[in-house]
Scaffold this motif. Sequence first.
Motif, PDB file in Angstrom:
ATOM      1  N   UNK A  25      19.997  19.432  34.062  1.00 14.48           N
ATOM      2  CA  UNK A  25      18.858  19.269  34.963  1.00 14.48           C
ATOM      3  C   UNK A  25      17.607  19.138  34.092  1.00 14.48           C
ATOM      4  N   UNK A  26      17.074  17.939  33.997  1.00 13.59           N
ATOM      5  CA  UNK A  26      15.924  17.683  33.124  1.00 13.59           C
ATOM      6  C   UNK A  26      14.682  18.465  33.546  1.00 13.59           C
ATOM      7  N   UNK A  27      14.457  18.595  34.848  1.00 14.15           N
ATOM      8  CA  UNK A  27      13.257  19.292  35.301  1.00 14.15           C
ATOM      9  C   UNK A  27      13.346  20.799  35.036  1.00 14.15           C
ATOM     10  N   UNK A  28      14.513  21.385  35.273  1.00 15.72           N
ATOM     11  CA  UNK A  28      14.690  22.816  35.042  1.00 15.72           C
ATOM     12  C   UNK A  28      14.981  23.116  33.574  1.00 15.72           C
ATOM     13  N   UNK A  29      15.318  22.067  32.805  1.00 13.61           N
ATOM     14  CA  UNK A  29      15.641  22.208  31.387  1.00 13.61           C
ATOM     15  C   UNK A  29      16.804  23.173  31.153  1.00 13.61           C
ATOM     16  N   UNK A  30      17.877  22.961  31.953  1.00 14.06           N
ATOM     17  CA  UNK A  30      19.074  23.785  31.765  1.00 14.06           C
ATOM     18  C   UNK A  30      20.300  23.040  32.282  1.00 14.06           C
ATOM     19  N   UNK A  31      21.438  23.419  31.751  1.00 15.82           N
ATOM     20  CA  UNK A  31      22.683  22.811  32.191  1.00 15.82           C
ATOM     21  C   UNK A  31      23.026  23.303  33.588  1.00 15.82           C
ATOM     22  N   UNK A  32      23.839  22.512  34.283  1.00 16.67           N
ATOM     23  CA  UNK A  32      24.297  22.924  35.596  1.00 16.67           C
ATOM     24  C   UNK A  32      25.757  22.546  35.778  1.00 16.67           C
ATOM     25  N   UNK A  33      26.425  23.254  36.653  1.00 19.71           N
ATOM     26  CA  UNK A  33      27.849  23.057  36.889  1.00 19.71           C
ATOM     27  C   UNK A  33      28.125  21.624  37.338  1.00 19.71           C
ATOM     28  N   UNK A  34      29.226  21.075  36.858  1.00 20.14           N
ATOM     29  CA  UNK A  34      29.655  19.743  37.300  1.00 20.14           C
ATOM     30  C   UNK A  34      30.163  19.881  38.736  1.00 20.14           C
ATOM     31  N   UNK A  35      29.612  19.101  39.666  1.00 28.29           N
ATOM     32  CA  UNK A  35      30.043  19.192  41.065  1.00 28.29           C
ATOM     33  C   UNK A  35      31.535  18.878  41.226  1.00 28.29           C
ATOM     34  N   UNK A  36      32.160  19.505  42.209  1.00 30.00           N
ATOM     35  CA  UNK A  36      33.602  19.350  42.429  1.00 30.00           C
ATOM     36  C   UNK A  36      34.014  17.897  42.675  1.00 30.00           C
ATOM     37  N   UNK A  37      33.219  17.133  43.424  1.00 28.78           N
ATOM     38  CA  UNK A  37      33.597  15.748  43.703  1.00 28.78           C
ATOM     39  C   UNK A  37      33.591  14.906  42.424  1.00 28.78           C
ATOM     40  N   UNK A  38      32.665  15.185  41.521  1.00 33.71           N
ATOM     41  CA  UNK A  38      32.651  14.496  40.230  1.00 33.71           C
ATOM     42  C   UNK A  38      33.808  14.981  39.374  1.00 33.71           C
ATOM     43  N   UNK A  39      34.051  16.266  39.383  1.00 34.08           N
ATOM     44  CA  UNK A  39      35.172  16.849  38.631  1.00 34.08           C
ATOM     45  C   UNK A  39      36.500  16.204  39.062  1.00 34.08           C
ATOM     46  N   UNK A  40      36.678  16.029  40.378  1.00 34.69           N
ATOM     47  CA  UNK A  40      37.904  15.409  40.898  1.00 34.69           C
ATOM     48  C   UNK A  40      38.058  13.981  40.384  1.00 34.69           C
ATOM     49  N   UNK A  41      36.959  13.239  40.341  1.00 35.57           N
ATOM     50  CA  UNK A  41      37.012  11.864  39.830  1.00 35.57           C
ATOM     51  C   UNK A  41      37.313  11.854  38.333  1.00 35.57           C
ATOM     52  N   UNK A  42      36.691  12.755  37.587  1.00 35.41           N
ATOM     53  CA  UNK A  42      36.928  12.828  36.145  1.00 35.41           C
ATOM     54  C   UNK A  42      38.395  13.127  35.836  1.00 35.41           C
ATOM     55  N   UNK A  43      39.021  13.960  36.640  1.00 40.58           N
ATOM     56  CA  UNK A  43      40.428  14.317  36.423  1.00 40.58           C
ATOM     57  C   UNK A  43      41.349  13.109  36.486  1.00 40.58           C
ATOM     58  N   UNK A  44      40.948  12.077  37.211  1.00 35.43           N
ATOM     59  CA  UNK A  44      41.755  10.850  37.305  1.00 35.43           C
ATOM     60  C   UNK A  44      41.798  10.101  35.982  1.00 35.43           C
ATOM     61  N   UNK A  45      40.916  10.456  35.058  1.00 35.31           N
ATOM     62  CA  UNK A  45      40.798   9.738  33.787  1.00 35.31           C
ATOM     63  C   UNK A  45      41.084  10.635  32.585  1.00 35.31           C
ATOM     64  N   UNK A  46      41.842  11.695  32.814  1.00 33.61           N
ATOM     65  CA  UNK A  46      42.165  12.619  31.730  1.00 33.61           C
ATOM     66  C   UNK A  46      43.031  11.950  30.677  1.00 33.61           C
ATOM     67  N   UNK A  47      42.761  12.287  29.442  1.00 30.56           N
ATOM     68  CA  UNK A  47      43.493  11.749  28.298  1.00 30.56           C
ATOM     69  C   UNK A  47      44.935  12.216  28.324  1.00 30.56           C
ATOM     70  N   UNK A  48      45.817  11.293  28.048  1.00 30.87           N
ATOM     71  CA  UNK A  48      47.233  11.588  27.911  1.00 30.87           C
ATOM     72  C   UNK A  48      47.682  11.046  26.566  1.00 30.87           C
ATOM     73  N   UNK A  49      48.424  11.837  25.807  1.00 31.66           N
ATOM     74  CA  UNK A  49      48.848  11.441  24.457  1.00 31.66           C
ATOM     75  C   UNK A  49      49.638  10.141  24.454  1.00 31.66           C
ATOM     76  N   UNK A  50      50.302   9.793  25.550  1.00 37.45           N
ATOM     77  CA  UNK A  50      51.078   8.552  25.569  1.00 37.45           C
ATOM     78  C   UNK A  50      50.210   7.312  25.816  1.00 37.45           C
ATOM     79  N   UNK A  51      48.927   7.513  26.141  1.00 35.72           N
ATOM     80  CA  UNK A  51      48.015   6.385  26.358  1.00 35.72           C
ATOM     81  C   UNK A  51      47.246   6.000  25.111  1.00 35.72           C
ATOM     82  N   UNK A  52      46.698   6.989  24.451  1.00 28.86           N
ATOM     83  CA  UNK A  52      45.832   6.731  23.313  1.00 28.86           C
ATOM     84  C   UNK A  52      46.582   6.643  22.005  1.00 28.86           C
ATOM     85  N   UNK A  53      45.830   6.344  20.952  1.00 27.64           N
ATOM     86  CA  UNK A  53      46.408   6.204  19.627  1.00 27.64           C
ATOM     87  C   UNK A  53      46.543   7.549  18.930  1.00 27.64           C
ATOM     88  N   UNK A  54      45.643   8.487  19.232  1.00 27.92           N
ATOM     89  CA  UNK A  54      45.686   9.804  18.580  1.00 27.92           C
ATOM     90  C   UNK A  54      46.761  10.655  19.196  1.00 27.92           C
TER      91      UNK A  54
END
Length: 136
Positions: free
Chosen positions: A107-136
């Motif tokens: 939060x730029x105005x409050x100058x502090x971090x804030x929790x990632x909202x659940x709806x964004x968290x759910x979307x991010x989970x769809x793109x989680x790294x899997x060892x069989x996808x990447x090179x590492x």
Amino acid sequence: MYETVLSPRVSETDGVGHINNTTLPVWFEAARNPLFALFTPDHDFAKWKMVIVKTTLEFISQIYFGQDVEIKVWIKKIGNSSLELYEELHQNGNLCARNIAVYVNYDLQAQKSEKIPEEIRDELKKHLYSADEGTT
């Protein structure tokens, strides 16, 4: 995983004939646009949320003008207010660079971090790294 294809520009080519090392952080950031849209859908910088706190770039192979590059971005870890990305850059099917980036939902105005909202968290989970996808 998020995927972005970019075309190297002549201006990004250095005197020894390959893409300059200063270009890659800009390319990796460009590939993060879908993530930026999750946190700040209208791209209003007054309400911007994603602040980078760390990046670790590893150069593996040279990259050249005249051949598109493909950048893949995964979510490696989701914390309370932060997320870690794992990114790869490929050209002609070869891994040329990889990067780890850590962002904080901020939060730029409050100058502090804030929790990632659940709806964004759910979307991010769809793109989680899997060892069989990447090179590492």
